[in-house]
Design an enzyme around this catalytic site. Sequence first.
Site, mmCIF file in Angstrom:
data_model
loop_
_atom_site.group_PDB
_atom_site.id
_atom_site.type_symbol
_atom_site.label_atom_id
_atom_site.label_comp_id
_atom_site.label_asym_id
_atom_site.label_seq_id
_atom_site.Cartn_x
_atom_site.Cartn_y
_atom_site.Cartn_z
ATOM 1 C CD GLU A 253 -2.276 1.575 2.697
ATOM 2 O OE1 GLU A 253 -3.361 2.160 2.802
ATOM 3 O OE2 GLU A 253 -1.566 1.282 3.678
ATOM 4 C CG HIS A 326 -9.156 -1.251 5.564
ATOM 5 N ND1 HIS A 326 -8.367 -1.691 4.527
ATOM 6 C CD2 HIS A 326 -8.314 -0.615 6.422
ATOM 7 C CE1 HIS A 326 -7.116 -1.336 4.752
ATOM 8 N NE2 HIS A 326 -7.045 -0.672 5.898
#
Length: 553
Positions: A253, A326
């Site tokens: 990420e 999320h």
Amino acid sequence: MERAWWKEAVVYQIYPRSFMDSNGDGIGDLPGIISKLDYLKELGVDVIWLSPCYKSPNDDNGYDISDYRDIMDEFGTMEDFKTLLEGIHERDMKLVMDLVVNHTSDEHPWFIESRKSKDNPYRDYYIWRNPKEGKEPNNWTSYFSGPAWEFDEATGQYYLHLFTRKQPDLNWENEKVRYEIYDMMKFWLDMGCDGFRMDVANLYSKVPGLPDGVPRKGRIGAENYQNGPRIHEFFHEMNREVLSKYDIMTVGEMSDVPLEEALKYAGKDTHELNMVFQFEHDDLDTVDGERWAFRKVPLPELKAVLSKWQVAMNDKAWNSLYWTNHDQPRTVSRRGNDKEFRKESQKMLYTMLMTMQGTPYIYQGEEIGMTNVYFDSIEDYDDVEIHNCWRERVIKGGEDPQKLLEGIRYRARDNARTPMQWSDEENGGFTTGTPWLKVNPNYKEINVKESLEDEDSIFHYMQKLIRMRKENLTAVYGDFKEYEPDDQQLYIYERNYQEQKMFVVLNFSDQEASFTMPEEWKKEEAKPLIGNYPEKPFQSRTFAPWEAAVYIR
């Protein structure tokens, strides 16, 4: 192009806290996930990415880890984890863990030792600095509002925390820290786990001297820790010591990662990671870097970014394909129309995802078209990021609460974290207790039970998309050619792989859109492959609102 299982896989992200509660305490858990493995197998996904399930005080919902080799009490036990891993493998699926190693919890034994004294053996596991003129060592600000430094009375120094004050940053300059991390990674891989999604993976290397950041609106200091000077060295070392020794999948990420850096991180011959999550398309709807301000993005802007990554990465590196996770709002509320065209727009958006080069990621609930939640009160939100921001800007700063609440409703991470909607029973069938975060009130209409019973549901369409992708390697490996980049409604592209051609038309609007077939395709015989409206012949025609149509020859 070299084939690999992780290129051809479809990944499903589970946020354990919100997926399924097995014991009525209102918190999702590992036995709850185990009870739903057949559902995920039915959907057709290959890999489950599990958000953090390690032991944690939960200051940031599990991203503050106090023990990397144990399971969070609310989620279950290590035996539960092994049962889950075994159940996943029995169904020919794989499990990818979340690797959170930019920081730990301040309750991790390393940090407990580190803060005891300046000469403690663990002191250098974290980033400690003396005050500067009685204040913080520099002007960096946290991702979650306020300074990125916390003063520690015991030793009279500050420690760095790019996230909450209970998440001190690890010192990656310290070789001992790096090898502790590599050893921990081997612990999970030797147990049988199939890879890692690496949290904030381009923040590990900080600029020496930790200089002040350029003053600006929004987060200050990022240029001194994003894609830092030693980051590629660290990933080469990690690859050499750990990753190259296993047949696994890795994804980093990486916020604000330029294309040229991504080509290094995920290059086919660079020996770092398999792929990265980049956020360029994700950041288009922000205004002047303001986290809670948003705008509607003209389609040509979105297409330009998506197409750029498709073309630039082809045969050089590998993309990850996602709409949400999320940390993001729900796809259909952000990109589509979550009211009159909820099903059509969600199907269209995922048709795009499944017909691009890269590995697709589906976040839990996306397969039934879950939407943003519009809470009336700030008290209904759980996320530490929101409450820190509210305290800074409304309570201390006197900002208009309604305006900020509007931005929060649009972008809040809690939009993705409301409990999974399994049925029209109380709490959406997620728990028999009181859920840790309120269930979206629309669970009576939008739930798994309804989706499984409806032949025309998003779930069944997603199943077909996944099957289509597995049966047509052009969708996975084909190169990318865009048509009509300035069209305000349609995204049109072609994929080519070996002898097969795929042609994709996507209507990103509430209105009909007309389409003129490219000259080179007028002579071609193309047949409908998949679409979210009844099949129509391949020709110049009008596309319905949010229509997706894929043709092949």
